[in-house]
Design a protein around this motif. Structure first.
Motif, mmCIF file in Angstrom:
data_model
loop_
_atom_site.group_PDB
_atom_site.id
_atom_site.type_symbol
_atom_site.label_atom_id
_atom_site.label_comp_id
_atom_site.label_asym_id
_atom_site.label_seq_id
_atom_site.Cartn_x
_atom_site.Cartn_y
_atom_site.Cartn_z
ATOM 1 N N THR A 1 37.947 54.200 32.956
ATOM 2 C CA THR A 1 37.241 53.527 34.044
ATOM 3 C C THR A 1 37.707 52.083 34.177
ATOM 4 O O THR A 1 37.809 51.351 33.184
ATOM 5 N N SER A 2 37.993 51.686 35.420
ATOM 6 C CA SER A 2 38.681 50.426 35.715
ATOM 7 C C SER A 2 38.217 49.882 37.060
ATOM 8 O O SER A 2 37.613 50.608 37.866
ATOM 9 N N PRO A 3 38.551 48.622 37.330
ATOM 10 C CA PRO A 3 38.254 48.103 38.680
ATOM 11 C C PRO A 3 38.856 48.944 39.795
ATOM 12 O O PRO A 3 38.265 49.071 40.871
ATOM 13 N N SER A 4 39.998 49.553 39.520
ATOM 14 C CA SER A 4 40.695 50.312 40.564
ATOM 15 C C SER A 4 40.105 51.685 40.834
ATOM 16 O O SER A 4 40.361 52.266 41.892
ATOM 17 N N ASN A 5 39.327 52.240 39.885
ATOM 18 C CA ASN A 5 38.826 53.602 40.090
ATOM 19 C C ASN A 5 37.309 53.743 39.948
ATOM 20 O O ASN A 5 36.779 54.845 40.097
ATOM 21 N N SER A 6 36.614 52.656 39.646
ATOM 22 C CA SER A 6 35.162 52.723 39.512
ATOM 23 C C SER A 6 34.509 52.869 40.881
ATOM 24 O O SER A 6 34.783 52.084 41.794
ATOM 25 N N LYS A 7 33.650 53.859 41.004
ATOM 26 C CA LYS A 7 32.919 54.053 42.265
ATOM 27 C C LYS A 7 31.692 53.145 42.335
ATOM 28 O O LYS A 7 31.303 52.701 43.407
ATOM 29 N N GLN A 8 31.074 52.875 41.196
ATOM 30 C CA GLN A 8 29.843 52.091 41.188
ATOM 31 C C GLN A 8 30.085 50.587 41.106
ATOM 32 O O GLN A 8 29.265 49.788 41.573
ATOM 33 N N GLN A 9 31.196 50.180 40.473
ATOM 34 C CA GLN A 9 31.504 48.753 40.309
ATOM 35 C C GLN A 9 32.971 48.499 40.667
ATOM 36 O O GLN A 9 33.764 48.101 39.822
ATOM 37 N N PRO A 10 33.349 48.726 41.900
ATOM 38 C CA PRO A 10 34.757 48.655 42.265
ATOM 39 C C PRO A 10 35.302 47.227 42.332
ATOM 40 O O PRO A 10 34.566 46.273 42.544
ATOM 41 N N ARG A 11 36.583 47.142 42.092
ATOM 42 C CA ARG A 11 37.351 45.910 42.276
ATOM 43 C C ARG A 11 36.716 44.735 41.521
ATOM 44 O O ARG A 11 36.376 44.850 40.358
ATOM 45 N N MET A 12 36.508 43.604 42.187
ATOM 46 C CA MET A 12 36.068 42.403 41.488
ATOM 47 C C MET A 12 34.572 42.386 41.183
ATOM 48 O O MET A 12 34.055 41.418 40.618
ATOM 49 N N SER A 13 33.858 43.470 41.499
ATOM 50 C CA SER A 13 32.459 43.596 41.060
ATOM 51 C C SER A 13 32.378 44.223 39.667
ATOM 52 O O SER A 13 31.292 44.325 39.093
ATOM 53 N N PHE A 14 33.513 44.613 39.113
ATOM 54 C CA PHE A 14 33.571 45.204 37.785
ATOM 55 C C PHE A 14 33.190 44.124 36.757
ATOM 56 O O PHE A 14 33.591 42.972 36.883
ATOM 57 N N PRO A 15 32.425 44.485 35.722
ATOM 58 C CA PRO A 15 32.066 43.472 34.716
ATOM 59 C C PRO A 15 33.253 43.138 33.810
ATOM 60 O O PRO A 15 34.089 43.993 33.527
ATOM 61 N N ALA B 1 47.739 38.168 50.466
ATOM 62 C CA ALA B 1 47.490 39.600 50.611
ATOM 63 C C ALA B 1 46.486 40.127 49.589
ATOM 64 O O ALA B 1 45.975 41.240 49.748
ATOM 65 N N TRP B 2 46.198 39.336 48.545
ATOM 66 C CA TRP B 2 45.226 39.770 47.534
ATOM 67 C C TRP B 2 43.825 39.841 48.129
ATOM 68 O O TRP B 2 43.036 40.717 47.768
ATOM 69 N N LYS B 3 43.485 38.925 49.012
ATOM 70 C CA LYS B 3 42.211 38.936 49.751
ATOM 71 C C LYS B 3 40.995 39.016 48.822
ATOM 72 O O LYS B 3 40.104 39.850 49.003
ATOM 73 N N ASP B 4 40.991 38.161 47.789
ATOM 74 C CA ASP B 4 39.868 38.132 46.837
ATOM 75 C C ASP B 4 39.636 39.497 46.187
ATOM 76 O O ASP B 4 38.508 39.862 45.841
ATOM 77 N N GLY B 5 40.714 40.245 46.038
ATOM 78 C CA GLY B 5 40.633 41.556 45.398
ATOM 79 C C GLY B 5 40.423 42.711 46.342
ATOM 80 O O GLY B 5 40.446 43.869 45.917
ATOM 81 N N ASN B 6 40.253 42.432 47.623
ATOM 82 C CA ASN B 6 39.952 43.485 48.600
ATOM 83 C C ASN B 6 41.171 43.823 49.458
ATOM 84 O O ASN B 6 41.087 43.907 50.679
ATOM 85 N N TYR B 7 42.291 44.017 48.800
ATOM 86 C CA TYR B 7 43.540 44.298 49.514
ATOM 87 C C TYR B 7 43.615 45.759 49.946
ATOM 88 O O TYR B 7 43.104 46.660 49.278
ATOM 89 N N GLU B 8 44.228 45.987 51.109
ATOM 90 C CA GLU B 8 44.447 47.353 51.599
ATOM 91 C C GLU B 8 45.726 47.939 51.010
ATOM 92 O O GLU B 8 45.852 49.147 50.840
ATOM 93 N N ALA B 9 46.681 47.073 50.723
ATOM 94 C CA ALA B 9 47.943 47.477 50.109
ATOM 95 C C ALA B 9 48.226 46.504 48.976
ATOM 96 O O ALA B 9 47.708 45.382 48.967
ATOM 97 N N PRO B 10 49.020 46.901 47.976
ATOM 98 C CA PRO B 10 49.296 45.998 46.859
ATOM 99 C C PRO B 10 49.829 44.651 47.342
ATOM 100 O O PRO B 10 50.673 44.609 48.240
ATOM 101 N N PRO B 11 49.330 43.553 46.781
ATOM 102 C CA PRO B 11 49.840 42.223 47.144
ATOM 103 C C PRO B 11 51.256 42.043 46.586
ATOM 104 O O PRO B 11 51.453 41.556 45.474
ATOM 105 N N GLU B 12 52.230 42.455 47.373
ATOM 106 C CA GLU B 12 53.596 42.633 46.881
ATOM 107 C C GLU B 12 54.210 41.356 46.323
ATOM 108 O O GLU B 12 54.817 41.367 45.243
ATOM 109 N N LYS B 13 54.073 40.249 47.034
ATOM 110 C CA LYS B 13 54.693 39.009 46.556
ATOM 111 C C LYS B 13 54.115 38.591 45.214
ATOM 112 O O LYS B 13 54.842 38.167 44.315
ATOM 113 N N GLY B 14 52.809 38.723 45.077
ATOM 114 C CA GLY B 14 52.165 38.353 43.831
ATOM 115 C C GLY B 14 52.565 39.257 42.680
ATOM 116 O O GLY B 14 52.785 38.793 41.554
ATOM 117 N N ILE B 15 52.650 40.554 42.949
ATOM 118 C CA ILE B 15 53.023 41.507 41.898
ATOM 119 C C ILE B 15 54.470 41.278 41.453
ATOM 120 O O ILE B 15 54.786 41.342 40.255
#
Length: 368
Positions: free
Chosen positions: A107-121, A201-215
């Motif tokens: 379970t991770s920010p990328s796959n959590s249904k209850q605590q997705p993305r930057m709401s993950f603890p 493109a990161w958009k505070d963690g709410n990106y639609e596609a990977p933030p390519e330049k940052g990655i």
């Protein structure tokens, strides 16, 4: 592309490992632990840990080895040490290879249904250890293991296992580890996070596609600078500018290998690690290390630019029964010495870890 991405994820802190070293992998399994209470007091809701096993557990349940993975890595991370005649021989041992919290499989920010993305603890290395402890005890019914083994962040988890559960294992094999993350390593991790988080493109963690330049920049900072050494590049490229297309290929491979938010969360755990922060030790790192009961093998990489070798060398002086070994003395492969990419390092790690485990088990006699 999918195959390349899998390989990058398997060994993210180094160049791509050779596919020839990788055994046919069993499918991963998931164990649902319910809500995983974190040491912060928060909880990861509906937590599941991902893992694979190699070999068979004997009747006495006395032949288990736990493998814990590196930052950005997964249960394939030490495949180059698993196989007949290798250090982790499935004909001898039952090897449980786990996925750390936040690696995209557990379970991770990328796959959590209850605590997705930057709401993950936020979580810690110790939280990773406790999730693994529950797997081993609750799901697999294993009350004791021969050894815990892991590279890089896996080495950090390995030493933490020895402090948190000192009677659970006979041995620890910590490869390019840290007992307490030094400022240099924190600076490297912060630079990788900034590379991602300052990409619009990161958009505070709410990106639609990977933030390519940052990655791409994260990959350059971590894998191509901190996890390798100048000596490697001198040997690999006759002309300096030959490195540029190779770098671009490495960056492109990383784009689909690991989620940006997952990286941010795992790197936060990396930053804050200190075995001395384990309850009962009042921040005393040396005292925590001195509490380790297991026979311990620490393997360091010469000129490691990510986990500086001075830290585990100093840490080892506080562990009662420790053997300190430099990986492939005379070579300078740094942090990547633990990656499975360089044949000499692969042979060295298998030989040293295999001999150490043979010593712990009396050549396998103690497993019967």
């Amino acid at each position: 592309m999918k195959r390349i991405a899998c390989l990058v994820a398997a060994g993210l802190l180094l160049s791509l490992p050779s596919a020839a070293q990788t055994p046919q992998p069993p499918p991963p399994q998931l164990y649902g632990e319910g809500d995983l209470r974190l040491e912060s007091g928060e909880a990861i809701r509906d937590f599941s840990i991902s893992y694979v096993t190699h070999g068979a557990l004997n009747a006495r349940k006395s032949n288990a080895i736990l493998m814990v993975t590196a930052i950005g890595g997964n249960h394939h991370r030490l495949d180059f040490m698993i196989g007949p005649g290798k250090a982790l021989d499935p004909g001898k041992y039952f090897i449980v290879c786990t996925d750390a919290i936040g690696n995209g499989l557990s379970t991770s920010p990328s796959n959590s249904k209850q605590q997705p993305r930057m709401s993950f603890p936020k979580f810690t290395i110790r939280d990773m250890v406790e999730s693994q402890y529950r797997l081993m005890r609750e799901k697999l019914g294993i009350d004791h293991v021969v050894a815990v083994i892991g590279p890089s962040m896996g080495g950090m988890q390995t030493l933490q296992w020895g402090v948190s559960h000192p009677d659970y294992m006979d041995a620890l094999v910590a490869i390019v580890p840290l007992a307490k993350t030094p400022g240099w390593s924190v600076a490297v991790m912060e630079a990788t996070r900034k590379a991602i988080m300052e990409d619009p493109a990161w958009k505070d963690g709410n990106y639609e596609a990977p933030p390519e330049k940052g990655i791409r920049l994260w990959r350059d900072i971590l894998n191509l600078l901190a996890a390798r050494t100048p000596d490697i590049y001198a040997a690999q490229f006759k002309t300096g500018t030959d490195v540029l297309p190779w770098m671009e290929a490495q960056e492109t491979a990383a784009l689909k290998a690991f989620d940006a938010n997952d990286w941010i969360y795992q790197s936060w755990a990396y930053d804050r690690h200190d075995v001395g922060a384990t309850p009962g030790f009042d921040g005393d790192t040396a005292k925590a290390l001195a509490s380790i009961k297991a026979r311990t093998l620490i393997l360091t990489g010469t000129k490691d630019l990510l986990n500086p070798e001075f830290e585990p060398i100093a840490a080892g002086k506080n562990i009662p029964d420790v053997k300190m070994v430099t990986i492939s003395p005379g070579t300078v492969t740094g942090h990547a010495s633990a990656g499975g990419f360089f044949p000499a390092d692969v042979e060295f790690l298998n030989r040293e870890a295999g001999a150490f485990l043979d010593g712990v088990t009396g050549g396998g006699k103690k497993l019967d």
